[in-house]
Write a protein that holds these residues in place. Structure first.
Motif, short mmCIF file in Angstrom:
data_model
loop_
_atom_site.label_atom_id
_atom_site.label_comp_id
_atom_site.label_asym_id
_atom_site.label_seq_id
_atom_site.Cartn_x
_atom_site.Cartn_y
_atom_site.Cartn_z
N VAL A 1 6.26 -14.54 8.91
CA VAL A 1 5.76 -13.77 7.76
C VAL A 1 6.45 -14.27 6.50
O VAL A 1 7.68 -14.46 6.48
CB VAL A 1 6.03 -12.26 7.93
N THR A 2 5.67 -14.49 5.45
CA THR A 2 6.21 -14.88 4.15
C THR A 2 5.50 -14.06 3.07
O THR A 2 4.45 -13.47 3.30
CB THR A 2 5.99 -16.38 3.86
N ARG A 3 6.08 -14.04 1.89
CA ARG A 3 5.46 -13.36 0.76
C ARG A 3 4.49 -14.30 0.04
O ARG A 3 4.66 -15.52 0.04
CB ARG A 3 6.52 -12.91 -0.25
N LEU A 4 3.49 -13.69 -0.58
CA LEU A 4 2.57 -14.40 -1.46
C LEU A 4 2.57 -13.70 -2.81
O LEU A 4 2.96 -12.54 -2.91
CB LEU A 4 1.16 -14.39 -0.88
N PRO A 5 2.12 -14.40 -3.87
CA PRO A 5 1.98 -13.70 -5.15
C PRO A 5 1.05 -12.50 -5.03
O PRO A 5 0.09 -12.52 -4.26
CB PRO A 5 1.37 -14.78 -6.06
N GLY A 6 1.34 -11.44 -5.75
CA GLY A 6 0.51 -10.24 -5.72
C GLY A 6 -0.82 -10.46 -6.41
O GLY A 6 -1.09 -11.51 -6.99
N GLY A 7 -1.68 -9.46 -6.33
CA GLY A 7 -2.98 -9.53 -6.97
C GLY A 7 -3.43 -8.15 -7.38
O GLY A 7 -2.71 -7.15 -7.21
N THR A 8 -4.65 -8.06 -7.91
CA THR A 8 -5.25 -6.79 -8.30
C THR A 8 -6.63 -6.69 -7.67
O THR A 8 -7.45 -7.60 -7.83
CB THR A 8 -5.37 -6.67 -9.83
N PHE A 9 -6.88 -5.60 -6.95
CA PHE A 9 -8.14 -5.40 -6.24
C PHE A 9 -8.59 -3.96 -6.45
O PHE A 9 -7.78 -3.04 -6.34
CB PHE A 9 -7.98 -5.69 -4.75
N ALA A 10 -9.85 -3.78 -6.78
CA ALA A 10 -10.39 -2.45 -7.10
C ALA A 10 -9.54 -1.80 -8.20
O ALA A 10 -9.34 -0.58 -8.20
CB ALA A 10 -10.45 -1.56 -5.86
N GLY A 11 -9.02 -2.61 -9.11
CA GLY A 11 -8.23 -2.11 -10.23
C GLY A 11 -6.81 -1.73 -9.86
O GLY A 11 -6.10 -1.15 -10.70
N GLU A 12 -6.36 -2.05 -8.64
CA GLU A 12 -5.04 -1.64 -8.19
C GLU A 12 -4.15 -2.84 -7.91
O GLU A 12 -4.61 -3.82 -7.29
CB GLU A 12 -5.14 -0.80 -6.91
N PRO A 13 -2.88 -2.78 -8.32
CA PRO A 13 -1.96 -3.88 -7.99
C PRO A 13 -1.66 -3.87 -6.49
O PRO A 13 -1.60 -2.81 -5.86
CB PRO A 13 -0.71 -3.55 -8.81
N ALA A 14 -1.48 -5.06 -5.94
CA ALA A 14 -1.24 -5.20 -4.51
C ALA A 14 -0.08 -6.14 -4.25
O ALA A 14 0.15 -7.09 -5.01
CB ALA A 14 -2.49 -5.73 -3.81
N ARG A 15 0.66 -5.86 -3.18
CA ARG A 15 1.68 -6.77 -2.66
C ARG A 15 1.06 -7.56 -1.54
O ARG A 15 0.42 -6.99 -0.65
CB ARG A 15 2.89 -5.97 -2.17
#
Length: 234
Positions: free
Chosen positions: A144-158
């Protein structure tokens, strides 16, 4: 998870990983880093904590679903996933999987006609998403590694990457990308395998919907929390 259940789960997943090694080696889309992945224990802890939080929550999410085959052909659909205290529903235009009031159903939808068959309730409760990830990482099959976050349905995501390093489990593919809200609601999931890539991207999120919301979803499938469905023959 109890020790006995963890041992049984580990045995099952180890066997599944071993049987899928040839699939992993034949995957035409190897990990972009050439298969060298540095596992991040902190990312694993955060991902599984978010998955557990999402499984404890009550929410209804609408997704745009897209499947792309290895030859480039693509299909799409709108998928609804609902999770409540005693109800879980995953539905698209032609089928649905339902857990309601302790019963399990598989539903087929053709136009206005809906047929739901009760599944065999015997056997243990399936592993949670977090338990599956913890187990395959413990087995050394995934990292498991981290990826850059994003925004989906107007919500920030990890966002996180769960990548195969030894064998492949069908549910996780060669690589799974998982993006979750701060309370664990799944906002984007992409599973890449040898023959296809499946992706769900949230377009609308409802948290803590009233009971009537779940009742309406069940009524559309001619089900209620306590109503029996047709039992499969045999």
């Amino acid at each position: 998870m109890s020790p006995d259940r963890r041992v049984a789960a580990a045995g099952f997943l180890a066997a599944a990983a071993a049987l899928a090694v040839t699939t992993a080696l034949a995957d035409p889309r190897p990990p972009p880093d050439g298969g060298t992945v540095r596992h991040d224990p902190a990312a694993l802890a955060e991902l599984t904590a978010l998955l557990d939080a999402g499984d404890r929550g009550s929410w209804v999410v609408e997704y745009d679903y897209r499947r792309v085959l290895a030859d480039g052909r693509a299909t799409g659909a709108r998928v609804t996933h609902a999770r409540g205290d005693t109800v879980r529903i995953t539905r698209d235009a032609t089928s649905a999987e339902v857990v309601a009031g302790g019963a399990r159903y598989h539903c087929t939808i053709v136009g206005e006609e809906v047929q739901c068959l009760a599944s065999d309730p015997s056997g243990e409760e399936p592993l949670s998403r977090a338990e599956v990830v913890r187990t395959v990482v413990d087995l050394g099959a995934y990292a498991v590694t981290r990826l850059p976050g994003g925004t989906f349905a107007g919500e920030p995501a990890r966002c996180f990457r769960v990548v195969a390093v030894r064998g492949v489990l069908a549910a996780l593919g060669a690589e799974t990308v998982q993006c979750l809200a701060a309370d664990g609601v799944p906002l984007r999931t992409r599973v890449t395998g040898a023959v296809r890539t499946d992706e769900w991207v949230a377009v609308a999120v409802e948290r803590d919907p009233p009971p009537e919301r779940y009742t309406a979803l069940l009524r559309e499938l001619a089900l209620s929390a306590g109503a029996p469905a047709t039992t499969p023959p045999g």
